[in-house]
Design an enzyme around this catalytic site. Structure first.
Site, PDB file in Angstrom:
ATOM      1  N   LYS A 128      47.145  51.116  31.004  1.00  0.00           N
ATOM      2  CA  LYS A 128      46.236  51.647  29.943  1.00  0.00           C
ATOM      3  C   LYS A 128      45.696  50.520  28.970  1.00  0.00           C
ATOM      4  O   LYS A 128      44.593  50.393  28.755  1.00  0.00           O
ATOM      5  CB  LYS A 128      46.699  52.677  29.197  1.00  0.00           C
ATOM      6  N   ASP A 170      44.494  33.424  48.590  1.00  0.00           N
ATOM      7  CA  ASP A 170      44.231  33.747  47.283  1.00  0.00           C
ATOM      8  C   ASP A 170      44.890  34.738  46.875  1.00  0.00           C
ATOM      9  O   ASP A 170      45.349  35.009  45.652  1.00  0.00           O
ATOM     10  CB  ASP A 170      42.713  34.015  47.140  1.00  0.00           C
ATOM     11  N   LYS A 171      45.202  35.745  47.454  1.00  0.00           N
ATOM     12  CA  LYS A 171      45.787  36.959  47.044  1.00  0.00           C
ATOM     13  C   LYS A 171      47.309  36.644  47.054  1.00  0.00           C
ATOM     14  O   LYS A 171      47.882  37.128  45.948  1.00  0.00           O
ATOM     15  CB  LYS A 171      45.719  37.987  48.227  1.00  0.00           C
ATOM     16  N   HIS A 214      35.530  36.776  40.779  1.00  0.00           N
ATOM     17  CA  HIS A 214      36.192  35.427  40.473  1.00  0.00           C
ATOM     18  C   HIS A 214      35.779  34.329  41.536  1.00  0.00           C
ATOM     19  O   HIS A 214      35.703  32.939  41.395  1.00  0.00           O
ATOM     20  CB  HIS A 214      38.043  35.531  40.553  1.00  0.00           C
TER      21      HIS A 214
END
Length: 159
Positions: free
Chosen positions: A151, A82-83, A13
């Site tokens: 999943k 950012d995190k 990103h």
């Protein structure tokens, strides 16, 4: 399930964010002119912004200003805005509660000289923020378990 195609490039990103700056300047003439009028060395400033996004320290920058490369993409300890931003966004989108208080954390940060490299500056946080920092990583593992490694997420990535 079938594995990812090994010839496929890994998506980053940071690369897209760098491209977004170029796109905004190309598509919005008024914005580009405003930056060019505000900064006489705009192309150099634009490169600096892109380096901040990547977290790549520019050798031309004074070591006392190295802390600036830890704000957006912290390569030293991975604790960056950012995190914090995508954790808040993803928790909101998933209806998941996060006890990490980014505003408090940021208010407790200070710029200090690094203990391992005394000529460089780094972002340090008060010891009383230990529990809040724990909550940052607790939120992270919760998001990985519930969303990033779910999943259905993995199936979409493989498509």
């Amino acid at each position: 399930m079938k594995e990812k195609d090994p010839s496929m490039e890994e998506w980053k990103h940071e690369y897209v964010s760098r491209m977004m700056i170029d796109y905004m300047m190309k598509e919005n003439k008024e914005l580009a002119d405003a930056f060019a009028n505000r900064f006489e060395d705009w192309e150099e400033k634009k490169k600096f912004i892109k380096d901040l996004i990547d977290g790549n320290k520019n050798e031309k920058v004074d070591e006392a200003r190295y802390y600036m490369y830890e704000i957006v993409a912290n390569k030293r300890n991975e604790i960056d805005v950012d995190k914090m931003d995508y954790f808040a966004r993803d928790c909101h989108g998933l209806g998941m509660k996060s006890n990490f208080d980014h505003l408090r954390f940021i208010s407790q940060c200070r710029v200090m000289f690094s203990s391992d490299m005394p000529e460089e500056t780094t972002i340090a946080v008060r010891d009383k923020e230990e529990y809040n920092l724990y909550e940052l990583f607790h939120t992270r593992i919760g998001l990985f378990r519930r969303a990033y490694f779910h999943k259905a997420t993995k199936a979409v990535e493989l498509m």
